[in-house]
Motif scaffolding. Structure first.
Motif, PDB file in Angstrom:
ATOM      1  N   ASN A 237       0.817  -1.187   0.096  1.00 59.15           N
ATOM      2  CA  ASN A 237       0.082  -0.173   0.030  1.00 59.15           C
ATOM      3  C   ASN A 237       0.940   1.250  -0.073  1.00 59.15           C
ATOM      4  N   GLY A 238       0.225   2.435   0.193  1.00 57.96           N
ATOM      5  CA  GLY A 238       1.005   3.660   0.099  1.00 57.96           C
ATOM      6  C   GLY A 238       1.937   3.888   1.296  1.00 57.96           C
ATOM      7  N   GLN A 239       1.762   3.089   2.406  1.00 58.58           N
ATOM      8  CA  GLN A 239       2.626   3.142   3.458  1.00 58.58           C
ATOM      9  C   GLN A 239       3.572   2.508   3.309  1.00 58.58           C
ATOM     10  N   SER A 240       3.577   1.187   2.653  1.00 63.36           N
ATOM     11  CA  SER A 240       4.861   0.301   2.285  1.00 63.36           C
ATOM     12  C   SER A 240       5.455   0.627   1.142  1.00 63.36           C
ATOM     13  N   PHE A 241       4.986   1.560   0.235  1.00 63.67           N
ATOM     14  CA  PHE A 241       5.642   1.848  -1.033  1.00 63.67           C
ATOM     15  C   PHE A 241       6.946   2.466  -0.913  1.00 63.67           C
ATOM     16  N   PRO A 242       7.333   3.247  -0.088  1.00 60.19           N
ATOM     17  CA  PRO A 242       8.771   3.968   0.008  1.00 60.19           C
ATOM     18  C   PRO A 242       9.685   2.934   0.468  1.00 60.19           C
ATOM     19  N   MET A 243       9.341   1.960   1.378  1.00 55.42           N
ATOM     20  CA  MET A 243      10.370   0.987   1.793  1.00 55.42           C
ATOM     21  C   MET A 243      10.566   0.079   0.561  1.00 55.42           C
ATOM     22  N   PHE A 244       9.526  -0.409  -0.194  1.00 57.34           N
ATOM     23  CA  PHE A 244       9.609  -1.110  -1.290  1.00 57.34           C
ATOM     24  C   PHE A 244      10.589  -0.476  -2.444  1.00 57.34           C
ATOM     25  N   MET A 245      10.460   0.846  -2.668  1.00 58.23           N
ATOM     26  CA  MET A 245      11.414   1.673  -3.678  1.00 58.23           C
ATOM     27  C   MET A 245      12.782   1.908  -3.038  1.00 58.23           C
ATOM     28  N   LEU A 246      13.073   1.754  -1.559  1.00 57.10           N
ATOM     29  CA  LEU A 246      14.422   2.013  -1.536  1.00 57.10           C
ATOM     30  C   LEU A 246      15.494   1.203  -2.048  1.00 57.10           C
ATOM     31  N   SER A 247      15.598  -0.017  -2.120  1.00 54.86           N
ATOM     32  CA  SER A 247      16.330  -0.816  -2.528  1.00 54.86           C
ATOM     33  C   SER A 247      16.456  -0.733  -4.166  1.00 54.86           C
ATOM     34  N   ARG A 248      15.399  -0.372  -4.810  1.00 53.94           N
ATOM     35  CA  ARG A 248      15.201  -0.444  -6.301  1.00 53.94           C
ATOM     36  C   ARG A 248      15.849   1.064  -6.930  1.00 53.94           C
TER      37      ARG A 248
END
Length: 251
Positions: free
Chosen positions: A44-55
């Motif tokens: 979701n929108g809350q998890s997306f920043p952590m999802f993007m960090l490594s990418r």
């Protein structure tokens, strides 16, 4: 401070930071749409920043390579670098100002990506009622703090890799050489991820250090990671100092 102010002026005047912010927004939208279209996506929108960090890390490496190719390699080639040294400015002071400008620029880009991830993630995926990372659920407020902490921690390995680029930019007489060699080093260090005995020595691997702070704290990984990063910073900084002292700039 005058040197730092001048270097930051050049960063903004060259528009490199702005261009990479636009590129980051494009990548965030592409990744958001990809997650949205994934049938098993539970981000979701809350998890997306952590999802993007490594990418998003390859973008930061490219940004640092392009930045130093411009403010060291290209300035040496066109003679701008020697103009500063005709004044009462020590070479190491000039080098430190350029490194400080890189750190500030990377922090600004990191915070921009984090904020953009929240906005785009919430718009495309919905805000959600909780943040999930590594199978651990966090309340919204704790999740935001964890995300901010993770982005700030990631600035350390970025600095470690940045110091490699600093040395390359001093030794390389051309912009293309700095960018090409820096990206080549990134691919080599990324390849070490597949070698179990060596991957922990790769500064690219340490860009995932933030994961050791998320959920259950992993002290061994944190200590070894910080030592590894510190060694990269120290070794390549000292190498850069020696290289710029010996480089024939003023003619």
């Amino acid at each position: 401070m005058k040197l730092l102010k001048n270097e930051m002026y050049k960063v903004f005047k060259l528009n490199k930071l702005f261009y990479f912010m636009v590129m980051a927004i494009g990548l965030l939208i592409i990744q958001g749409v990809t997650v949205l279209s994934s049938p098993s996506g539970n981000i979701n929108g809350q998890s997306f920043p952590m999802f993007m960090l490594s990418r998003i890390m390859p973008l930061f490496i490219f940004f640092m390579a392009l930045l130093f190719a411009e403010i060291i390699s290209d300035e040496y080639r066109n003679g701008t670098l020697k103009l500063f040294l005709l004044r009462p400015v020590h070479r190491v002071e000039l080098l430190n100002a350029k490194i400080a400008a890189m750190i500030i620029s990377v922090l600004m880009l990191l915070l921009f990506v984090m904020t953009g991830s929240y906005v785009i993630g919430a718009a495309l995926l919905g805000w959600g009622d909780q943040m999930m990372f590594n199978d651990t659920v966090f309340p919204a407020a704790q999740g935001i703090l964890l995300t901010l902490q993770s982005y700030i921690i990631t600035a350390l390995p970025c600095l470690g890799f940045g110091m490699i680029i600093v040395l390359v930019s001093i030794l390389s007489p051309t912009m293309g050489g700095t960018i090409g060699i820096s990206l080549g080093i990134m691919f080599v260090l990324t390849a070490l991820e597949n070698v179990q005995e060596l991957h922990s020595f790769s500064i690219v691997h340490q860009m995932n250090l933030y994961q050791s702070f998320a959920g259950k704290f992993q002290a061994v990984n944190v200590i070894s990671g910080l030592v590894n990063i510190a060694m990269y910073i120290l070794i390549f900084y000292m190498g850069s100092v020696l290289a710029i002292k010996k480089k024939e700039i003023v003619i």
